[in-house]
Scaffold this active site. Structure first.
Site, PDB file in Angstrom:
ATOM      1  N   HIS A   1     -69.139  13.494  43.693  1.00 19.05           N
ATOM      2  CA  HIS A   1     -70.035  12.397  43.359  1.00 19.05           C
ATOM      3  C   HIS A   1     -69.501  11.708  42.102  1.00 19.05           C
ATOM      4  O   HIS A   1     -69.283  12.357  41.076  1.00 19.05           O
ATOM      5  CB  HIS A   1     -71.417  12.996  43.109  1.00 19.05           C
ATOM      6  CG  HIS A   1     -72.498  12.031  42.818  1.00 19.05           C
ATOM      7  ND1 HIS A   1     -73.266  11.442  43.799  1.00 19.05           N
ATOM      8  CD2 HIS A   1     -72.988  11.565  41.640  1.00 19.05           C
ATOM      9  CE1 HIS A   1     -74.179  10.659  43.251  1.00 19.05           C
ATOM     10  NE2 HIS A   1     -74.030  10.717  41.930  1.00 19.05           N
TER      11      HIS A   1
ATOM     12  N   HIS B   1     -71.665   6.445  43.379  1.00 21.70           N
ATOM     13  CA  HIS B   1     -73.056   6.083  43.094  1.00 21.70           C
ATOM     14  C   HIS B   1     -73.035   4.903  42.125  1.00 21.70           C
ATOM     15  O   HIS B   1     -72.744   5.078  40.948  1.00 21.70           O
ATOM     16  CB  HIS B   1     -73.747   7.318  42.490  1.00 21.70           C
ATOM     17  CG  HIS B   1     -75.158   7.099  42.069  1.00 21.70           C
ATOM     18  ND1 HIS B   1     -75.850   8.017  41.309  1.00 21.70           N
ATOM     19  CD2 HIS B   1     -76.022   6.085  42.284  1.00 21.70           C
ATOM     20  CE1 HIS B   1     -77.074   7.572  41.081  1.00 21.70           C
ATOM     21  NE2 HIS B   1     -77.203   6.389  41.665  1.00 21.70           N
TER      22      HIS B   1
ATOM     23  N   MET C   1     -83.529   9.635  43.084  1.00 17.32           N
ATOM     24  CA  MET C   1     -83.168  10.046  41.725  1.00 17.32           C
ATOM     25  C   MET C   1     -84.251  10.978  41.175  1.00 17.32           C
ATOM     26  O   MET C   1     -85.443  10.649  41.219  1.00 17.32           O
ATOM     27  CB  MET C   1     -83.046   8.836  40.795  1.00 17.32           C
ATOM     28  CG  MET C   1     -81.830   7.961  41.044  1.00 17.32           C
ATOM     29  SD  MET C   1     -80.250   8.815  40.991  1.00 17.32           S
ATOM     30  CE  MET C   1     -80.201   9.463  39.315  1.00 17.32           C
TER      31      MET C   1
ATOM     32  N   MET D   1     -71.461   3.365  36.049  1.00 20.87           N
ATOM     33  CA  MET D   1     -72.512   2.788  35.194  1.00 20.87           C
ATOM     34  C   MET D   1     -71.954   1.579  34.455  1.00 20.87           C
ATOM     35  O   MET D   1     -70.854   1.652  33.894  1.00 20.87           O
ATOM     36  CB  MET D   1     -72.972   3.833  34.180  1.00 20.87           C
ATOM     37  CG  MET D   1     -73.461   5.115  34.837  1.00 20.87           C
ATOM     38  SD  MET D   1     -73.931   6.289  33.574  1.00 20.87           S
ATOM     39  CE  MET D   1     -74.418   7.687  34.587  1.00 20.87           C
TER      40      MET D   1
ATOM     41  N   ASP E   1     -80.460  13.786  42.967  1.00 29.36           N
ATOM     42  CA  ASP E   1     -79.477  13.656  41.889  1.00 29.36           C
ATOM     43  C   ASP E   1     -80.208  13.623  40.553  1.00 29.36           C
ATOM     44  O   ASP E   1     -81.036  12.735  40.311  1.00 29.36           O
ATOM     45  CB  ASP E   1     -78.701  12.343  42.132  1.00 29.36           C
ATOM     46  CG  ASP E   1     -77.634  12.082  41.085  1.00 29.36           C
ATOM     47  OD1 ASP E   1     -77.323  12.986  40.298  1.00 29.36           O
ATOM     48  OD2 ASP E   1     -77.103  10.950  41.080  1.00 29.36           O
TER      49      ASP E   1
ATOM     50  N   MET F   1     -74.519   2.512  39.798  1.00 22.89           N
ATOM     51  CA  MET F   1     -75.666   2.170  38.947  1.00 22.89           C
ATOM     52  C   MET F   1     -75.285   0.912  38.189  1.00 22.89           C
ATOM     53  O   MET F   1     -74.950   0.950  36.991  1.00 22.89           O
ATOM     54  CB  MET F   1     -75.966   3.339  38.000  1.00 22.89           C
ATOM     55  CG  MET F   1     -76.674   4.481  38.701  1.00 22.89           C
ATOM     56  SD  MET F   1     -76.582   6.006  37.765  1.00 22.89           S
ATOM     57  CE  MET F   1     -74.974   6.563  38.251  1.00 22.89           C
TER      58      MET F   1
ATOM     59  N   ASP G   1     -70.278   8.723  39.405  1.00 27.17           N
ATOM     60  CA  ASP G   1     -71.297   7.805  38.890  1.00 27.17           C
ATOM     61  C   ASP G   1     -70.660   6.596  38.230  1.00 27.17           C
ATOM     62  O   ASP G   1     -69.895   6.750  37.276  1.00 27.17           O
ATOM     63  CB  ASP G   1     -72.153   8.525  37.831  1.00 27.17           C
ATOM     64  CG  ASP G   1     -73.042   9.583  38.446  1.00 27.17           C
ATOM     65  OD1 ASP G   1     -73.767   9.253  39.395  1.00 27.17           O
ATOM     66  OD2 ASP G   1     -73.000  10.733  37.970  1.00 27.17           O
TER      67      ASP G   1
ATOM     68  N   SER H   1     -71.034  16.292  40.387  1.00 28.37           N
ATOM     69  CA  SER H   1     -70.943  14.972  39.755  1.00 28.37           C
ATOM     70  C   SER H   1     -69.891  15.013  38.655  1.00 28.37           C
ATOM     71  O   SER H   1     -70.069  15.694  37.638  1.00 28.37           O
ATOM     72  CB  SER H   1     -72.298  14.584  39.165  1.00 28.37           C
ATOM     73  OG  SER H   1     -72.150  13.416  38.403  1.00 28.37           O
TER      74      SER H   1
HETATM   75  C1  DX5 Z   1     -77.404  10.405  36.399  1.00 27.98           C
HETATM   76  C2  DX5 Z   1     -76.306  10.539  37.425  1.00 27.98           C
HETATM   77  C3  DX5 Z   1     -76.096  11.918  37.909  1.00 27.98           C
HETATM   78  C4  DX5 Z   1     -75.658  12.919  36.884  1.00 27.98           C
HETATM   79  C5  DX5 Z   1     -76.227  14.234  37.296  1.00 27.98           C
HETATM   80  O1  DX5 Z   1     -77.678   9.065  36.225  1.00 27.98           O
HETATM   81  O2  DX5 Z   1     -76.572   9.737  38.566  1.00 27.98           O
HETATM   82  O3  DX5 Z   1     -75.202  11.961  39.031  1.00 27.98           O
HETATM   83  O4  DX5 Z   1     -74.270  13.036  36.751  1.00 27.98           O
HETATM   84  O5  DX5 Z   1     -75.988  15.129  36.293  1.00 27.98           O
HETATM   85  P1  DX5 Z   1     -76.931  16.393  36.047  1.00 27.98           P
HETATM   86  O6  DX5 Z   1     -76.814  17.266  37.274  1.00 27.98           O
HETATM   87  O7  DX5 Z   1     -76.340  17.000  34.823  1.00 27.98           O
HETATM   88  O8  DX5 Z   1     -78.324  15.894  35.864  1.00 27.98           O
HETATM   89 ZN    ZN Z   2     -75.350  10.040  40.401  1.00 28.12          ZN
END
Ligand code: DX5
Ligand code: ZN
Length: 229
Positions: free
Chosen positions: A44, A77, A148, A48, A186, A79, A46, A20
């Site tokens: 990956h 991903h 999650m 947000m 994740d 969010m 993220d 990620s």
């Molecule tokens: C959290 C993200 C994850 C995050 C995982 O909301 O969706 O992808 O980057 O990071 P670690 O492995 O550090 O929990």
């Molecule tokens: Zn993620």
């Protein structure tokens, strides 16, 4: 005319690994992605929006930069509260797979069809408090189910062990569906929690902090791949 992005692999019994980039060092992105690029299966990313989760991360421009810095297919991903506004921009930025949240504003079916119509693969994710039964009807439409294992929003959190039964239940549902669907986890994934998750049926591991803060990422990723191959 939209170009087709590189497709990700279909599940074939091996466990896939997806670092990620939320935890990558963006001051030297290419260098930070070196070992991921060498050994991982996907990257990956993220996204947000500061509304669906209490944090902001990357826009499409950054995904374009990540794509330039790595040869790996990109797993985005989302969010975000309103996926509709983001599907095309992130596809055009280079996402090969787009995962949306069941808990985003209604329209899951419409969004899934939209992603599919662009030529990308489709993931659907649920937060820790959402029962896996809620997404049963979407299984026939998706390529990846993301459970999650932390509350989404931040890297570096602790794996929620109480999600293990849900991973197991999701695996049973996928097997019963007869479809080849990745079961991704994740949040808080490290070698120990990866073992627990794979034992419960996961076959796609996202890892942020444990990978990018490792003193020997090459050894870490090779041992994970070896353990689960
Ligand atoms: C959290 C993200 C994850 C995050 C995982 O909301 O969706 O992808 O980057 O990071 P670690 O492995 O550090 O929990
Ligand atoms: Zn993620």
């Amino acid at each position: 005319m939209l170009r087709l992005n590189k497709k990700i692999l279909k599940p074939c019994g091996n466990v896939s690994f997806s670092p990620s980039v939320l935890s990558a060092d963006f001051s030297c992105l290419k260098k930070s992605l070196h070992f991921a690029d060498k050994y991982a299966d996907w990257l990956h990313v993220d996204i947000m929006d500061g509304h669906f989760v209490p944090n902001l991360s990357f826009g499409p421009h950054i995904v374009k930069c990540v794509k330039k810095a790595s040869k790996l297919p990109i797993d985005v991903h989302l969010m975000v509260s309103y996926p509709e506004d983001f599907i095309i921009p992130f596809y055009e930025a280079g996402a090969g797979l787009i995962t949306l949240h069941y808990e985003s504003k209604s329209g899951t079916c419409k969004y899934i069809k939209k992603i599919r119509s662009l030529g990308a693969q489709v993931g659907l994710s649920i937060k820790p408090n959402t029962p896996v039964s809620k997404i049963a009807k979407y299984l026939k439409l998706i390529d990846l189910l993301l459970i999650m294992t932390v509350e989404p929003g931040f890297g570096g959190q602790k794996f929620m062990v109480n999600q293990i039964p849900k991973i197991r239940q999701a695996r049973e549902m996928i097997n019963e569906s007869g479809r080849k669907i990745w079961l991704q986890v994740d949040g808080g994934i490290n070698p120990q929690t990866a073992t627990k998750s794979v034992g419960a049926g996961a076959d796609s591991l996202v890892m942020g902090n444990a990978f990018f803060s490792s003193s020997n990422p090459s050894k870490l990723i090779r041992s994970i791949k070896k353990t689960f191959s």
